[in-house]
Design an enzyme around this catalytic site. Structure first.
Site, PDB file in Angstrom:
ATOM      1  N   SER A  15       0.835  -1.208   0.000  1.00  0.00           N
ATOM      2  CA  SER A  15       0.000   0.000   0.000  1.00  0.00           C
ATOM      3  C   SER A  15       0.869   1.257   0.000  1.00  0.00           C
ATOM      4  O   SER A  15       0.352   2.371  -0.007  1.00  0.00           O
ATOM      5  CB  SER A  15      -0.895   0.041   1.243  1.00  0.00           C
ATOM      6  N   LYS A 161      15.905   0.426   1.286  1.00  0.00           N
ATOM      7  CA  LYS A 161      16.505   1.267   2.304  1.00  0.00           C
ATOM      8  C   LYS A 161      15.396   1.860   3.166  1.00  0.00           C
ATOM      9  O   LYS A 161      14.257   1.846   2.721  1.00  0.00           O
ATOM     10  CB  LYS A 161      17.352   2.356   1.660  1.00  0.00           C
ATOM     11  N   LYS A 195      20.890   3.596 -11.915  1.00  0.00           N
ATOM     12  CA  LYS A 195      20.868   4.709 -12.874  1.00  0.00           C
ATOM     13  C   LYS A 195      21.924   4.463 -13.946  1.00  0.00           C
ATOM     14  O   LYS A 195      23.070   4.149 -13.631  1.00  0.00           O
ATOM     15  CB  LYS A 195      21.157   6.042 -12.160  1.00  0.00           C
ATOM     16  N   ASP A 248      20.116   9.572   4.966  1.00  0.00           N
ATOM     17  CA  ASP A 248      19.225   9.418   3.810  1.00  0.00           C
ATOM     18  C   ASP A 248      19.996   9.374   2.488  1.00  0.00           C
ATOM     19  O   ASP A 248      19.593   8.672   1.563  1.00  0.00           O
ATOM     20  CB  ASP A 248      18.228  10.597   3.810  1.00  0.00           C
ATOM     21  N   HIS A 253      23.721   6.371  -1.176  1.00  0.00           N
ATOM     22  CA  HIS A 253      23.936   6.819  -2.557  1.00  0.00           C
ATOM     23  C   HIS A 253      25.298   7.491  -2.766  1.00  0.00           C
ATOM     24  O   HIS A 253      26.009   7.202  -3.724  1.00  0.00           O
ATOM     25  CB  HIS A 253      22.845   7.810  -2.980  1.00  0.00           C
ATOM     26  N   LYS A 353      18.540  19.214   0.605  1.00  0.00           N
ATOM     27  CA  LYS A 353      17.189  19.391   0.069  1.00  0.00           C
ATOM     28  C   LYS A 353      16.895  20.884  -0.012  1.00  0.00           C
ATOM     29  O   LYS A 353      17.571  21.689   0.636  1.00  0.00           O
ATOM     30  CB  LYS A 353      16.163  18.730   0.997  1.00  0.00           C
TER      31      LYS A 353
HETATM   32  C1  BG6 Z   1      16.002   8.538  -1.746  1.00  0.00           C
HETATM   33  C2  BG6 Z   1      15.896   9.462  -0.566  1.00  0.00           C
HETATM   34  O1  BG6 Z   1      16.760   7.407  -1.418  1.00  0.00           O
HETATM   35  O2  BG6 Z   1      16.618   9.214  -2.832  1.00  0.00           O
HETATM   36  C3  BG6 Z   1      15.121  10.714  -0.938  1.00  0.00           C
HETATM   37  O3  BG6 Z   1      15.237   8.803   0.505  1.00  0.00           O
HETATM   38  C4  BG6 Z   1      15.746  11.361  -2.146  1.00  0.00           C
HETATM   39  O4  BG6 Z   1      15.088  11.631   0.145  1.00  0.00           O
HETATM   40  C5  BG6 Z   1      15.911  10.360  -3.274  1.00  0.00           C
HETATM   41  O5  BG6 Z   1      14.902  12.436  -2.550  1.00  0.00           O
HETATM   42  C6  BG6 Z   1      16.693  10.956  -4.423  1.00  0.00           C
HETATM   43  O6  BG6 Z   1      16.642  10.076  -5.504  1.00  0.00           O
HETATM   44  P1  BG6 Z   1      16.730  10.614  -7.002  1.00  0.00           P
HETATM   45  O7  BG6 Z   1      16.715   9.384  -7.820  1.00  0.00           O
HETATM   46  O8  BG6 Z   1      15.524  11.494  -7.204  1.00  0.00           O
HETATM   47  O9  BG6 Z   1      17.998  11.390  -7.089  1.00  0.00           O
END
Ligand code: BG6
Length: 510
Positions: A15, A161, A195, A248, A253, A353
């Protein structure tokens, strides 16, 4: 691309937002591109009571809104896809729910003429991490998991994650998963690795020979890795406020980007060969200790501002955010890689952000030429300004406008020897007339195919947490948190630019 074998794909957390925005659209696209067999079934599992029919309606709505191929509402292709989707209501801690799930899946196998003893299962854990271990334990107890050595069928679990919230919780999670699943059955996902342009980092480095000889401390002065987002917390205030930019974005990443940029060439492109190199690289980064946290990092939080003409409120006024929160929405860090190739080269990581624009880019700045041959051009001020050499810079742009840019000094036409930095640019979109698959498409297909190269191994996740743990502890122990406010719609706190610029000057890299 290789076509997948038949499988039942069970999504726990059906959901949730991720299911609707990413997972279902990815599966639809794979089916549309003929990469899944017709015998593939998808089962959504969540707590909410729902019939198969209601689930199918939700799926079709989600596909109209989020699928990259934009199918028409009510179209035949939507109906065909949704007819292979089923729903099971259940609780994550109820063995009865998991038995019901097994009954449903076995029945679906039977209807499709698949022998349950040879049936493949992909479990997608898209739930809060607090229930990951419980779900896997229930799967084990109710006979959902096959023997990893059984060659006639497979069971795999993709784990979303956040993978823990610090080193301790990540290790506990690994322990919980590995008490039921073999490491070869666990696929920890990091969508950045799906990606195309992130994979291109490896192609660029190891499929070509021109840059690799320069890829070291002799020629590289420093490296910037930037992941800027223009979005705010987008209704995820509750999650984000408990997490922050370091957990995050950086732990996963950004450290993955760093590992791909800096690792040694793997001996082959086999999953463990690539992951061994990433682990080796991450293990060569000395973790920032608690007491160094303010020398090596700057954190920030956005305050009200404007992005693309839209007014953004203070972070503290976002839903789900504690009014006195000191959670960072921005972080800048300096890391070192203490190995033969990179000793002394700073790596600056920056993410946040509510910044000016969305931009993910790696910039490799090269050293100045050993002799400033053109420094004699100083006869008038304008020329002096233009004559100053800028170092060469290679930029790998991950998103948007994916591509590669190399900035080099060129002679300006005219009687004087004046140089200006100009860009040689390659833009993905102009070169390939192919729409790249979305990250989740690539990764889900890889999991079905049993290719774990682009997934995170247990030791990798633990070493990544080791790297950020000291920073988290350092911040948590500050009596007066050093958190810098920045206006939404800017590039982050001024203190971060100052920190990086001063550091570059200090290390003699400018
Ligand atoms: C996610 C984070 O893993 O990646 C988010 O939790 C973030 O906060 C997002 O916005 C960014 O991903 P992308 O693919 O939009 O760069």
């Amino acid at each position: 691309m290789k076509k997948a074998e038949h499988a039942t794909i069970v999504i726990f957390g059906a959901s949730g937002d991720l299911t609707k925005r990413k997972l279902i659209p990815a599966l639809f696209q794979l089916a549309k591109d003929g990469l899944l067999t017709e015998k593939t079934t998808i089962v959504g599992f969540a707590r909410r009571e729902k019939s198969h029919e209601q689930f199918r309606v939700e799926i079709e709505d989600a596909l109209v809104e989020f699928s990259r191929s934009k199918p028409e509402a009510g179209s035949g292709e939507l109906k065909v896809f949704s007819s292979s989707c089923y729903y099971q209501t259940g609780n994550y801690d109820s063995s009865k729910s998991f038995h019901n799930l097994k009954e449903l899946i076995d029945k679906l196998d039977e209807e499709r003429g698949i022998d349950s003893a040879k049936a493949n299962r992909l479990f997608y854990l898209s739930t809060p991490p607090s229930v990951f271990s419980g779900i896997v334990a229930m799967l084990g107890q109710s006979g959902h998991i096959s023997d990893p050595n059984d060659r006639s069928r497979w069971t795999r679990a993709i784990v979303e994650k956040p993978f823990g919230r610090d080193l301790e919780t990540a290790c506990a999670l690994n322990k919980g998963l590995s008490s039921v699943l073999d490491e070869s059955q666990i696929y920890r996902i990091d969508h950045y690795l799906g990606k195309e342009t992130v994979q291109n980092i490896m192609a660029f480095r190891f499929g070509n020979s021109i840059f690799e000889p320069l890829w070291n401390r002799r020629y590289v002065s420093h490296v910037h890795i930037t992941v800027a987002e223009a979005v705010c917390v987008e209704g995820r205030g509750g999650y984000y406020d408990n997490s922050g930019a370091l957990r995050d974005m950086v732990q996963n990443h950004m450290l993955q980007l760093l590992a791909l940029i800096a690792m040694e060439p793997p001996a082959s492109f086999a999953p463990d060969a690539v992951r061994d190199e990433k682990v080796k690289l991450l293990s060569a980064i000395p973790p920032i200790e608690m007491h160094e946290v303010n020398e090596c990092s700057v954190r920030g939080q956005y305050a009200a501002g404007t992005i693309n003409g839209k007014l953004i409120p203070d972070y503290l006024r976002e839903g789900g955010v504690k009014p006195s929160s000191v959670t960072e929405t921005f972080v800048a860090l300096k890391l070192h890689v203490d190995n033969w190739r990179w000793a002394g080269v700073p790596f600056y990581l920056r993410t946040g952000k509510a910044l000016t624009e969305r931009l993910t880019e790696v910039n490799i700045e090269f050293r100045q030429p050993p002799l400033a041959l053109f420094s004699h051009i100083k006869d008038d001020e304008a020329i002096e300004e233009r004559g100053r050499m800028k170092p060469n810079m290679l930029s790998l742009r991950v998103q948007p406008n994916e591509g590669i840019r190399l900035s080099i000094g060129m002679k300006v036409p005219g009687p004087k020897m004046i140089l200006e930095p100009k860009d040689m640019e390659f833009c993905y979109e102009n070169v390939f007339d192919i729409e790249p698959p979305g990250a989740y498409e690539r990764l889900i297909l890889d999991a079905i195919l049993g290719d774990s190269t682009l997934f995170i191994r247990q030791d990798e996740v633990e070493v990544a947490w080791t790297l950020v743990n000291g920073i988290l502890e350092g911040w948590a122990n500050e009596e007066l948190p050093h958190i810098h406010l920045y206006r939404a719609g800017t590039w982050g706190p001024y203190a971060a630019d100052e920190f990086i610029d001063n550091d570059i000057r200090k290390t003699g890299a400018l």
